[in-house]
Design an enzyme around this catalytic site. Sequence first.
Site, PDB file in Angstrom:
ATOM      1  N   GLN A   1       1.639  67.394  17.960  1.00 27.40           N
ATOM      2  CA  GLN A   1       2.493  66.530  18.776  1.00 27.40           C
ATOM      3  C   GLN A   1       3.087  65.362  17.981  1.00 27.40           C
ATOM      4  OE1 GLN A   1       2.002  69.264  20.974  1.00 27.40           O
ATOM      5  NE2 GLN A   1       3.168  67.698  22.012  1.00 27.40           N
ATOM      6  N   ASN A   2       2.541  65.100  16.797  1.00 21.73           N
ATOM      7  CA  ASN A   2       3.105  64.035  15.975  1.00 21.73           C
ATOM      8  C   ASN A   2       4.489  64.476  15.509  1.00 21.73           C
ATOM      9  OD1 ASN A   2       3.689  62.348  13.526  1.00 21.73           O
ATOM     10  ND2 ASN A   2       1.713  61.480  14.092  1.00 21.73           N
ATOM     11  N   GLN A   3       5.441  63.566  15.569  1.00 18.98           N
ATOM     12  CA  GLN A   3       6.837  63.907  15.274  1.00 18.98           C
ATOM     13  C   GLN A   3       7.204  63.753  13.800  1.00 18.98           C
ATOM     14  OE1 GLN A   3       8.540  61.064  18.021  1.00 18.98           O
ATOM     15  NE2 GLN A   3       8.705  62.587  19.638  1.00 18.98           N
TER      16      GLN A   3
END
Length: 168
Positions: free
Chosen positions: A43-45
């Site tokens: 989920q880290n962009q």
Amino acid sequence: MDQTSNLLQGFPPVINAQTHTLILGSFPGVASLDATQYYAYKQNQFWRLVSASLGSDLVKLEYEQRLQALLAHGIGLWDVFHSCARTGSLDSAIRDGKLNDFSSLQAMYPNLRKLCFNGQTAGKMATYFKERGYITAILPSSSPAYAMRSFAEKLQDWQHELQAVNSE
């Protein structure tokens, strides 16, 4: 074992002689520590932001290929903290943070001239490095916990800072 054995340990820097820009996070999250990879939490962009900023899809690559592609663009990775105590992955939970050894960075990597801090926690070190001659920029955090700005809004800042140094 010594007293620091209960501290979480970070990763070595991803850097080489051609690195002109170093992206500094605060400290790897749980998923990253488990995988022994920078920005492993899906989920880290981070990888999406870097990919869009550089115009190169790093997301589809295997981890080692991602690192090599970053280095090929003159960009390295590291964290502000070498070790810390923390439950979970939030920067706000970092305790007893020990800074990485930045003292020899300039001598070892003379092409390194810009430091981009991934979020406000890492960005607390910006003034320290600016006083030592680096160009510094605090980027909006790639963490999914930082939801005050959309991906598109974050991307504008990331593109501006990563493309600016590549065009110099």
